[in-house]
Design a protein around this motif. Structure first.
Motif, PDB file in Angstrom:
ATOM      1  N   VAL A  47      12.142  -1.738 -12.791  1.00  0.00           N
ATOM      2  CA  VAL A  47      13.217  -1.782 -11.793  1.00  0.00           C
ATOM      3  C   VAL A  47      12.830  -0.964 -10.568  1.00  0.00           C
ATOM      4  O   VAL A  47      13.002  -1.396  -9.418  1.00  0.00           O
ATOM      5  CB  VAL A  47      14.536  -1.265 -12.389  1.00  0.00           C
ATOM      6  CG1 VAL A  47      15.608  -1.138 -11.298  1.00  0.00           C
ATOM      7  CG2 VAL A  47      15.020  -2.192 -13.496  1.00  0.00           C
ATOM      8  N   ASP A  48      12.303   0.228 -10.787  1.00  0.00           N
ATOM      9  CA  ASP A  48      11.855   1.074  -9.680  1.00  0.00           C
ATOM     10  C   ASP A  48      10.750   0.392  -8.884  1.00  0.00           C
ATOM     11  O   ASP A  48      10.707   0.502  -7.649  1.00  0.00           O
ATOM     12  CB  ASP A  48      11.344   2.418 -10.211  1.00  0.00           C
ATOM     13  CG  ASP A  48      12.463   3.289 -10.756  1.00  0.00           C
ATOM     14  OD1 ASP A  48      13.632   3.018 -10.421  1.00  0.00           O
ATOM     15  OD2 ASP A  48      12.160   4.229 -11.527  1.00  0.00           O
ATOM     16  N   GLU A 106       0.831  -1.209   0.000  1.00  0.00           N
ATOM     17  CA  GLU A 106       0.000   0.000   0.000  1.00  0.00           C
ATOM     18  C   GLU A 106       0.863   1.255   0.000  1.00  0.00           C
ATOM     19  O   GLU A 106       0.558   2.237  -0.692  1.00  0.00           O
ATOM     20  CB  GLU A 106      -0.926  -0.003   1.215  1.00  0.00           C
ATOM     21  CG  GLU A 106      -2.032  -1.053   1.142  1.00  0.00           C
ATOM     22  CD  GLU A 106      -2.773  -1.230   2.453  1.00  0.00           C
ATOM     23  OE1 GLU A 106      -3.891  -1.795   2.430  1.00  0.00           O
ATOM     24  OE2 GLU A 106      -2.231  -0.830   3.516  1.00  0.00           O
ATOM     25  N   ALA A 107       1.942   1.237   0.776  1.00  0.00           N
ATOM     26  CA  ALA A 107       2.851   2.388   0.813  1.00  0.00           C
ATOM     27  C   ALA A 107       3.521   2.588  -0.539  1.00  0.00           C
ATOM     28  O   ALA A 107       3.677   3.723  -1.012  1.00  0.00           O
ATOM     29  CB  ALA A 107       3.901   2.194   1.911  1.00  0.00           C
ATOM     30  N   ALA A 108       3.914   1.493  -1.176  1.00  0.00           N
ATOM     31  CA  ALA A 108       4.567   1.582  -2.490  1.00  0.00           C
ATOM     32  C   ALA A 108       3.616   2.132  -3.541  1.00  0.00           C
ATOM     33  O   ALA A 108       3.998   2.963  -4.371  1.00  0.00           O
ATOM     34  CB  ALA A 108       5.081   0.205  -2.904  1.00  0.00           C
ATOM     35  N   VAL A 152      11.569  -0.059  -4.880  1.00  0.00           N
ATOM     36  CA  VAL A 152      10.779   0.617  -3.858  1.00  0.00           C
ATOM     37  C   VAL A 152      10.237  -0.393  -2.855  1.00  0.00           C
ATOM     38  O   VAL A 152      10.290  -0.177  -1.636  1.00  0.00           O
ATOM     39  CB  VAL A 152       9.626   1.417  -4.500  1.00  0.00           C
ATOM     40  CG1 VAL A 152       8.614   1.855  -3.439  1.00  0.00           C
ATOM     41  CG2 VAL A 152      10.170   2.643  -5.225  1.00  0.00           C
ATOM     42  N   ARG A 153       9.753  -1.503  -3.334  1.00  0.00           N
ATOM     43  CA  ARG A 153       9.200  -2.522  -2.438  1.00  0.00           C
ATOM     44  C   ARG A 153      10.286  -3.197  -1.610  1.00  0.00           C
ATOM     45  O   ARG A 153      10.054  -3.561  -0.453  1.00  0.00           O
ATOM     46  CB  ARG A 153       8.410  -3.555  -3.259  1.00  0.00           C
ATOM     47  CG  ARG A 153       7.047  -3.007  -3.699  1.00  0.00           C
ATOM     48  CD  ARG A 153       6.472  -3.703  -4.898  1.00  0.00           C
ATOM     49  NE  ARG A 153       5.156  -3.165  -5.238  1.00  0.00           N
ATOM     50  CZ  ARG A 153       4.975  -1.991  -5.859  1.00  0.00           C
ATOM     51  NH1 ARG A 153       6.019  -1.259  -6.207  1.00  0.00           N
ATOM     52  NH2 ARG A 153       3.754  -1.552  -6.118  1.00  0.00           N
ATOM     53  N   ARG A 154      11.464  -3.378  -2.183  1.00  0.00           N
ATOM     54  CA  ARG A 154      12.565  -3.963  -1.427  1.00  0.00           C
ATOM     55  C   ARG A 154      12.973  -3.045  -0.274  1.00  0.00           C
ATOM     56  O   ARG A 154      13.173  -3.494   0.861  1.00  0.00           O
ATOM     57  CB  ARG A 154      13.759  -4.223  -2.344  1.00  0.00           C
ATOM     58  CG  ARG A 154      14.987  -4.765  -1.600  1.00  0.00           C
ATOM     59  CD  ARG A 154      16.060  -5.280  -2.534  1.00  0.00           C
ATOM     60  NE  ARG A 154      16.466  -4.268  -3.508  1.00  0.00           N
ATOM     61  CZ  ARG A 154      16.237  -4.340  -4.807  1.00  0.00           C
ATOM     62  NH1 ARG A 154      15.580  -5.372  -5.313  1.00  0.00           N
ATOM     63  NH2 ARG A 154      16.661  -3.389  -5.628  1.00  0.00           N
TER      64      ARG A 154
END
Length: 285
Positions: A264-265, A239-241, A269-271
């Protein structure tokens, strides 16, 4: 008790525990520093050589905490501190061990997000001056917070803003009793001093692990409010991503995805947000 990691699976981690083997402390940093003053630790050594130099990875109980070990030697942070985790950070220790076990021949620094964020918490956030400076830096994001600057065009973007940003702003207002202003221009706008003061008080109450997670999430999403919602467990990582990538999602809907850029982004971002969320997990078993 010394635990030796015997699985390289990124999902399942198994340990072979031998109670007859006692963990021991051995400094991995030397007392003599190189000419440039850089602390010698396994983290810095790995960054310098970019090659795997260890055979085994393990988790060891030490004092009142847990350490990740490379060839039975405790992992140290870039500043030379032992990467000592509280006993309730068992999941964090497991994830860090798994990161190092899955470094094959060449080191991939981007594949060590848990190591870097845990090291940051240990190296930086036990110092009051550093904490104060970081809080000030994070609060500055309020005035340029991604979700506080709305566009009235194109329609797909407006729809995404209403869907993902408006509820988040309302949550912050009601939860922390603050006034969050929404702007349509980035010129000379800022949140009120009262809002800043109230949110600073929230940051002051955070422990080193929460503050490290807050810092990473803010820098990744370019949003103080998204980061705060993640740290306070109002939002999941996904949800934040999604909230952080509303503008990118709108562009993809309109123009299509750019290969080796948007995808890639998406995963990076999730990582990074995942490492922040995992740092906050506690286990009391």
């Amino acid at each position: 008790m010394y635990c030796r990691l015997i699985s390289r699976s990124p999902v399942r981690v198994r340990f072979l525990c031998d109670t007859s083997i006692h963990s021991f402390s051995r400094s991995f940093a030397t007392a003599l520093l190189p000419p440039d003053g850089t602390v010698v630790s396994e983290t810095n050594r790995a960054e310098a050589t970019l090659k795997r130099f260890w055979e085994t990875v393990g988790i060891s109980k030490r004092d009142d905490g847990l350490t990740v070990t490379l060839d039975t030697r405790a992992l140290k942070t870039p500043s030379g501190n032992t990467l000592l985790l509280p006993r309730n950070k068992r999941l964090v220790a497991t994830l860090i061990a798994n990161e190092w076990e899955n470094q094959e021949t060449l080191l991939k620094p981007h594949a060590l997000p848990m190591t870097s964020i845990a090291s940051r918490a240990i190296d930086a956030f036990h110092d009051k001056k550093t904490c104060s400076e970081v809080r000030e830096s994070l609060l500055n994001y309020l005035d340029t917070d991604t979700i506080c600057f709305h566009h009235d065009d194109p329609p797909p973007l407006v729809e995404l803003q209403h869907k993902y940003w408006d509820p988040l702003i309302e949550w912050a207002k009601s939860t922390f009793d603050v006034d969050i202003k929404v702007f349509t221009s980035i010129l000379l706008y800022s949140q009120s001093a009262e809002t800043r003061t109230k949110l600073d008080a929230i940051l002051t109450e955070m422990d080193p692990w929460e503050l490290a997670a807050m810092e990473r999430a803010t820098y990744v999403t370019k949003s103080f409010l998204i980061a705060l919602a993640l740290v306070k467990r109002h939002l999941t990582v996904e949800e934040a991503a999604i909230a952080a990538q509303v503008e990118v999602s709108s562009q993809i809907q309109r123009w299509g995805e750019v290969e080796d850029s948007h995808d890639v982004d998406f995963h990076d971002v999730r990582r990074q947000l995942g490492s922040a969320a995992c740092l906050l997990t506690n286990s009391f078993r």
